[in-house]
Design a protein around this motif. Sequence first.
Motif, PDB file in Angstrom:
ATOM      1  N   GLU A  18      -3.439 -33.892 -24.053  1.00  0.00           N
ATOM      2  CA  GLU A  18      -3.499 -32.452 -24.317  1.00  0.00           C
ATOM      3  C   GLU A  18      -3.411 -32.145 -25.811  1.00  0.00           C
ATOM      4  O   GLU A  18      -4.086 -31.238 -26.316  1.00  0.00           O
ATOM      5  CB  GLU A  18      -2.379 -31.730 -23.578  1.00  0.00           C
ATOM      6  CG  GLU A  18      -2.404 -30.209 -23.763  1.00  0.00           C
ATOM      7  CD  GLU A  18      -1.205 -29.517 -23.129  1.00  0.00           C
ATOM      8  OE1 GLU A  18      -1.156 -28.277 -23.182  1.00  0.00           O
ATOM      9  OE2 GLU A  18      -0.316 -30.217 -22.590  1.00  0.00           O
ATOM     10  N   THR A  22      -8.307 -30.362 -28.033  1.00  0.00           N
ATOM     11  CA  THR A  22      -9.004 -29.285 -28.742  1.00  0.00           C
ATOM     12  C   THR A  22      -9.981 -29.847 -29.763  1.00  0.00           C
ATOM     13  O   THR A  22     -11.151 -29.420 -29.835  1.00  0.00           O
ATOM     14  CB  THR A  22      -8.007 -28.341 -29.428  1.00  0.00           C
ATOM     15  OG1 THR A  22      -7.180 -27.727 -28.439  1.00  0.00           O
ATOM     16  CG2 THR A  22      -8.721 -27.253 -30.211  1.00  0.00           C
ATOM     17  N   SER A  23      -9.540 -30.832 -30.551  1.00  0.00           N
ATOM     18  CA  SER A  23     -10.442 -31.407 -31.558  1.00  0.00           C
ATOM     19  C   SER A  23     -11.564 -32.198 -30.894  1.00  0.00           C
ATOM     20  O   SER A  23     -12.706 -32.208 -31.388  1.00  0.00           O
ATOM     21  CB  SER A  23      -9.661 -32.296 -32.530  1.00  0.00           C
ATOM     22  OG  SER A  23      -9.014 -33.356 -31.860  1.00  0.00           O
ATOM     23  N   THR A  26     -14.054 -29.534 -29.500  1.00  0.00           N
ATOM     24  CA  THR A  26     -14.715 -28.867 -30.625  1.00  0.00           C
ATOM     25  C   THR A  26     -15.792 -29.758 -31.223  1.00  0.00           C
ATOM     26  O   THR A  26     -16.896 -29.291 -31.559  1.00  0.00           O
ATOM     27  CB  THR A  26     -13.691 -28.484 -31.704  1.00  0.00           C
ATOM     28  OG1 THR A  26     -12.747 -27.562 -31.151  1.00  0.00           O
ATOM     29  CG2 THR A  26     -14.366 -27.839 -32.909  1.00  0.00           C
ATOM     30  N   ALA A  53      -5.931 -27.689 -19.895  1.00  0.00           N
ATOM     31  CA  ALA A  53      -6.517 -27.499 -21.228  1.00  0.00           C
ATOM     32  C   ALA A  53      -8.020 -27.737 -21.197  1.00  0.00           C
ATOM     33  O   ALA A  53      -8.805 -27.014 -21.826  1.00  0.00           O
ATOM     34  CB  ALA A  53      -5.847 -28.431 -22.230  1.00  0.00           C
ATOM     35  N   GLU A  56      -9.924 -24.807 -19.709  1.00  0.00           N
ATOM     36  CA  GLU A  56     -10.032 -23.674 -20.626  1.00  0.00           C
ATOM     37  C   GLU A  56     -11.018 -23.959 -21.758  1.00  0.00           C
ATOM     38  O   GLU A  56     -11.884 -23.128 -22.074  1.00  0.00           O
ATOM     39  CB  GLU A  56      -8.663 -23.351 -21.207  1.00  0.00           C
ATOM     40  CG  GLU A  56      -8.673 -22.207 -22.205  1.00  0.00           C
ATOM     41  CD  GLU A  56      -7.299 -21.891 -22.756  1.00  0.00           C
ATOM     42  OE1 GLU A  56      -7.228 -21.064 -23.693  1.00  0.00           O
ATOM     43  OE2 GLU A  56      -6.299 -22.466 -22.283  1.00  0.00           O
ATOM     44  N   LEU A  57     -10.923 -25.128 -22.360  1.00  0.00           N
ATOM     45  CA  LEU A  57     -11.693 -25.419 -23.561  1.00  0.00           C
ATOM     46  C   LEU A  57     -13.172 -25.661 -23.275  1.00  0.00           C
ATOM     47  O   LEU A  57     -14.033 -25.320 -24.092  1.00  0.00           O
ATOM     48  CB  LEU A  57     -11.105 -26.630 -24.272  1.00  0.00           C
ATOM     49  CG  LEU A  57      -9.739 -26.418 -24.926  1.00  0.00           C
ATOM     50  CD1 LEU A  57      -9.093 -27.750 -25.259  1.00  0.00           C
ATOM     51  CD2 LEU A  57      -9.889 -25.565 -26.180  1.00  0.00           C
ATOM     52  N   THR A  58     -13.485 -26.255 -22.130  1.00  0.00           N
ATOM     53  CA  THR A  58     -14.884 -26.592 -21.861  1.00  0.00           C
ATOM     54  C   THR A  58     -15.709 -25.365 -21.480  1.00  0.00           C
ATOM     55  O   THR A  58     -16.943 -25.484 -21.337  1.00  0.00           O
ATOM     56  CB  THR A  58     -14.990 -27.646 -20.743  1.00  0.00           C
ATOM     57  OG1 THR A  58     -14.290 -27.174 -19.578  1.00  0.00           O
ATOM     58  CG2 THR A  58     -14.401 -28.968 -21.208  1.00  0.00           C
ATOM     59  N   TRP A  99     -12.866 -38.151 -31.622  1.00  0.00           N
ATOM     60  CA  TRP A  99     -13.804 -37.060 -31.882  1.00  0.00           C
ATOM     61  C   TRP A  99     -15.035 -37.579 -32.608  1.00  0.00           C
ATOM     62  O   TRP A  99     -15.071 -38.729 -33.057  1.00  0.00           O
ATOM     63  CB  TRP A  99     -13.131 -35.921 -32.643  1.00  0.00           C
ATOM     64  CG  TRP A  99     -12.906 -36.128 -34.113  1.00  0.00           C
ATOM     65  CD1 TRP A  99     -13.743 -35.753 -35.127  1.00  0.00           C
ATOM     66  CD2 TRP A  99     -11.771 -36.738 -34.757  1.00  0.00           C
ATOM     67  NE1 TRP A  99     -13.203 -36.074 -36.346  1.00  0.00           N
ATOM     68  CE2 TRP A  99     -11.989 -36.678 -36.147  1.00  0.00           C
ATOM     69  CE3 TRP A  99     -10.595 -37.317 -34.281  1.00  0.00           C
ATOM     70  CZ2 TRP A  99     -11.077 -37.184 -37.072  1.00  0.00           C
ATOM     71  CZ3 TRP A  99      -9.676 -37.833 -35.192  1.00  0.00           C
ATOM     72  CH2 TRP A  99      -9.929 -37.759 -36.571  1.00  0.00           C
TER      73      TRP A  99
END
Length: 328
Positions: A18, A22-23, A26, A53, A56-58, A99
Amino acid sequence: MTKSPPKLSVIIPCFNIEAYVTSTVTSLVNNARDDFEFVFVEDRSTEDETYEALLELTGRLPNSRVVRHGHNGGLATARNTGIDLAEGRYLTFLDGDDWLAPGYLSSLVDAIERLDVDFVRTDHVQVNGIERTVRRAPEGRRHTPLDPRTSILPVDATTMVDYPYAWAGVYHRRLLDRGLLRFHDGLRTAEDRPWIWGLHRGADSYAVASLRGVFYRRGVATSLTRIGDARQLDFFRSFDLVLAELAGDRDEKRLRAKALRDYCVVIAHQLLDRARFERDVATRLKRLSAEALGRMTETELNDALIGMGTERVHLLRRIRGGMKGVAA
């Protein structure tokens, strides 16, 4: 009107990441194209809300989906789930805590299309805190089609089978049809050792491209490379699979010598770092090491240990017992 299948499928296994997701997402947004798809496999995280997470992010990542395992199966099984769902002509992988540089995936697809090979391997950037280090794939011949077998040897050098990272490359779907792309289910570490050996023994062509768009995190607290529990011992099964699958290979004798040397290198590495293991796991590590070394003939082991250095040779001598005259 029937929708065309995607050109590229990106498979992202996720477990207890988690803090990094986010990175990761992104970077995929910055690589998205209409003909790319993104398959996230949430491997039933136990310590955080990775799944929530991801959901939400996808939402801002086109052509993405999140699937969740009913129970934790390990990295190999999570990748296989993604492979089974992928529809792309080409497949690639990204671990959930790593990433990509912007535009990297397009460059990856351009490379495999231009070179017209079964798979392409790339360099990568290793990340440890704020430190960045370029790690080159150990093949000097670049941007030209190669026979994958020619990059397995020599025995005593670092070669492409010692660079097993599945996420450092892109793979044509035809490898899946030939049984060369799936991983051995249940392996939690060293899952890409038998996989990379299978690719280099079984594929017809490959190339190495000087692309450095994958950023690989080291030192992550939840990574198995940092955890000293029984999952680390799966490397024994991985190398035993490599050796078993070499049986009957037209180059079995030479390739077996390479696999045995690599096996010894990893055993020595784990033994030298055994202080990080739980006590019962360290005991099992020593026992399994002695058994693995004992399955090698003395000639095989003597050959494997030549040039490995005094500390590692003496350690492996002691663990196996009864070895005489092994040159360091």
